[in-house]
Scaffold this motif. Sequence first.
Motif, PDB file in Angstrom:
ATOM      1  N   VAL A 149      -5.998  -1.200 -21.258  1.00 42.60           N
ATOM      2  CA  VAL A 149      -4.786  -0.927 -20.490  1.00 42.60           C
ATOM      3  C   VAL A 149      -3.750  -0.352 -21.448  1.00 42.60           C
ATOM      4  O   VAL A 149      -3.230  -1.049 -22.324  1.00 42.60           O
ATOM      5  CB  VAL A 149      -4.251  -2.183 -19.794  1.00 42.60           C
ATOM      6  CG1 VAL A 149      -3.008  -1.824 -18.972  1.00 42.60           C
ATOM      7  CG2 VAL A 149      -5.320  -2.800 -18.900  1.00 42.60           C
ATOM      8  N   ASP A 150      -3.468   0.940 -21.299  1.00 42.76           N
ATOM      9  CA  ASP A 150      -2.485   1.640 -22.116  1.00 42.76           C
ATOM     10  C   ASP A 150      -1.093   1.273 -21.615  1.00 42.76           C
ATOM     11  O   ASP A 150      -0.672   1.685 -20.539  1.00 42.76           O
ATOM     12  CB  ASP A 150      -2.726   3.143 -22.017  1.00 42.76           C
ATOM     13  CG  ASP A 150      -1.770   3.957 -22.879  1.00 42.76           C
ATOM     14  OD1 ASP A 150      -0.775   3.398 -23.372  1.00 42.76           O
ATOM     15  OD2 ASP A 150      -2.034   5.162 -23.045  1.00 42.76           O
ATOM     16  N   ASP A 151      -0.375   0.501 -22.416  1.00 37.65           N
ATOM     17  CA  ASP A 151       0.938  -0.013 -22.021  1.00 37.65           C
ATOM     18  C   ASP A 151       2.049   0.949 -22.444  1.00 37.65           C
ATOM     19  O   ASP A 151       2.918   0.625 -23.247  1.00 37.65           O
ATOM     20  CB  ASP A 151       1.152  -1.395 -22.645  1.00 37.65           C
ATOM     21  CG  ASP A 151       2.400  -2.091 -22.138  1.00 37.65           C
ATOM     22  OD1 ASP A 151       2.709  -1.969 -20.939  1.00 37.65           O
ATOM     23  OD2 ASP A 151       3.077  -2.754 -22.953  1.00 37.65           O
ATOM     24  N   GLY A 152       1.978   2.176 -21.905  1.00 34.82           N
ATOM     25  CA  GLY A 152       3.037   3.157 -22.160  1.00 34.82           C
ATOM     26  C   GLY A 152       3.026   3.752 -23.545  1.00 34.82           C
ATOM     27  O   GLY A 152       4.089   4.051 -24.114  1.00 34.82           O
ATOM     28  N   THR A 211      -2.441  -7.159 -19.903  1.00 34.59           N
ATOM     29  CA  THR A 211      -3.619  -8.020 -19.805  1.00 34.59           C
ATOM     30  C   THR A 211      -3.854  -8.440 -18.362  1.00 34.59           C
ATOM     31  O   THR A 211      -4.990  -8.424 -17.861  1.00 34.59           O
ATOM     32  CB  THR A 211      -3.454  -9.259 -20.690  1.00 34.59           C
ATOM     33  OG1 THR A 211      -3.159  -8.860 -22.033  1.00 34.59           O
ATOM     34  CG2 THR A 211      -4.719 -10.103 -20.689  1.00 34.59           C
ATOM     35  N   THR A 212      -2.784  -8.817 -17.682  1.00 39.48           N
ATOM     36  CA  THR A 212      -2.888  -9.234 -16.284  1.00 39.48           C
ATOM     37  C   THR A 212      -3.447  -8.109 -15.418  1.00 39.48           C
ATOM     38  O   THR A 212      -4.313  -8.341 -14.561  1.00 39.48           O
ATOM     39  CB  THR A 212      -1.517  -9.672 -15.765  1.00 39.48           C
ATOM     40  OG1 THR A 212      -1.064 -10.801 -16.524  1.00 39.48           O
ATOM     41  CG2 THR A 212      -1.566 -10.043 -14.297  1.00 39.48           C
ATOM     42  N   ARG A 213      -2.978  -6.900 -15.653  1.00 37.68           N
ATOM     43  CA  ARG A 213      -3.478  -5.781 -14.860  1.00 37.68           C
ATOM     44  C   ARG A 213      -4.961  -5.533 -15.114  1.00 37.68           C
ATOM     45  O   ARG A 213      -5.735  -5.273 -14.188  1.00 37.68           O
ATOM     46  CB  ARG A 213      -2.691  -4.510 -15.174  1.00 37.68           C
ATOM     47  CG  ARG A 213      -3.152  -3.350 -14.296  1.00 37.68           C
ATOM     48  CD  ARG A 213      -2.373  -2.096 -14.500  1.00 37.68           C
ATOM     49  NE  ARG A 213      -2.913  -1.032 -13.665  1.00 37.68           N
ATOM     50  CZ  ARG A 213      -2.647   0.255 -13.829  1.00 37.68           C
ATOM     51  NH1 ARG A 213      -1.816   0.632 -14.776  1.00 37.68           N
ATOM     52  NH2 ARG A 213      -3.177   1.156 -13.037  1.00 37.68           N
ATOM     53  N   GLY A 266      -2.473 -18.069 -13.075  1.00 38.20           N
ATOM     54  CA  GLY A 266      -1.565 -16.990 -12.727  1.00 38.20           C
ATOM     55  C   GLY A 266      -1.367 -16.000 -13.855  1.00 38.20           C
ATOM     56  O   GLY A 266      -2.017 -16.077 -14.903  1.00 38.20           O
ATOM     57  N   PRO A 267      -0.473 -15.039 -13.683  1.00 38.50           N
ATOM     58  CA  PRO A 267      -0.312 -13.939 -14.629  1.00 38.50           C
ATOM     59  C   PRO A 267       0.196 -14.393 -15.992  1.00 38.50           C
ATOM     60  O   PRO A 267       0.815 -15.446 -16.127  1.00 38.50           O
ATOM     61  CB  PRO A 267       0.703 -13.020 -13.936  1.00 38.50           C
ATOM     62  CG  PRO A 267       1.455 -13.919 -13.018  1.00 38.50           C
ATOM     63  CD  PRO A 267       0.466 -14.936 -12.543  1.00 38.50           C
TER      64      PRO A 267
END
Length: 225
Positions: A37-40, A70-72, A151-152
């Motif tokens: 997941v590329d976080d910007g 990570t959640t995504r 949860g997240p």
Amino acid sequence: MSGYGVVIPAFNAATTIAETLRSVVAQSVKPDAVIVVDDGSTDDMAAVINALNLKVRLLRQENTGPGSATTRGIAALSTPFIATLDADDLWLPTKIEEQLAHFRRFPQVAGVFTHWRNFHHDRPDAPEAVTVPGWSRSTMMIRREVFDAVGPIVDPPGGRGEMIDWIARAREAGLVLDMLNEALTLRRIRPGSLSYGRDAARDRGYLEVARLAMQRRARNRTEPS
């Protein structure tokens, strides 16, 4: 044993992501899915990943933090087991195999972590280095239902402490988290990373995590049994 998926949150990790991904695909038990997941990011990390020609799914989002990323990634997986890894750390080849074996031996266990040892970005790993328990994203493997229950992963101010908060919530929910004695994960130390050194602005996250934990304890004391 059923399969597992891997989630790697990444921000401007072009210089380390290839080595990290190679440590994933070199596992003695291969993953069913790998999600980065590329976080910007603003570097050429995506080009580095594409050039590797590995079976990796790349998701992109605005920069909101490693917990959000990570959640995504976890939400995009359907595997019964989930392992997570930071984009500059490494797994030793039998890391996943030994965690899955622990799950088989102890069906009541919700999550398994490993010891880890540090290595410096510009120097090879020293096997004689001190190993410590790695209560961290890079060592964690959990059952899918554990994440659904807890949860997240929430990013506190400053970008540090999100895993401390999530692990604390898992324990407060009564979930069993075990630590393997072997050092099966390598933690990269490099200037500029979120975990490097002390930083007052970044360390605000730890204070927020402590505040939230105290709030939860206070609520639990006042709630009727």
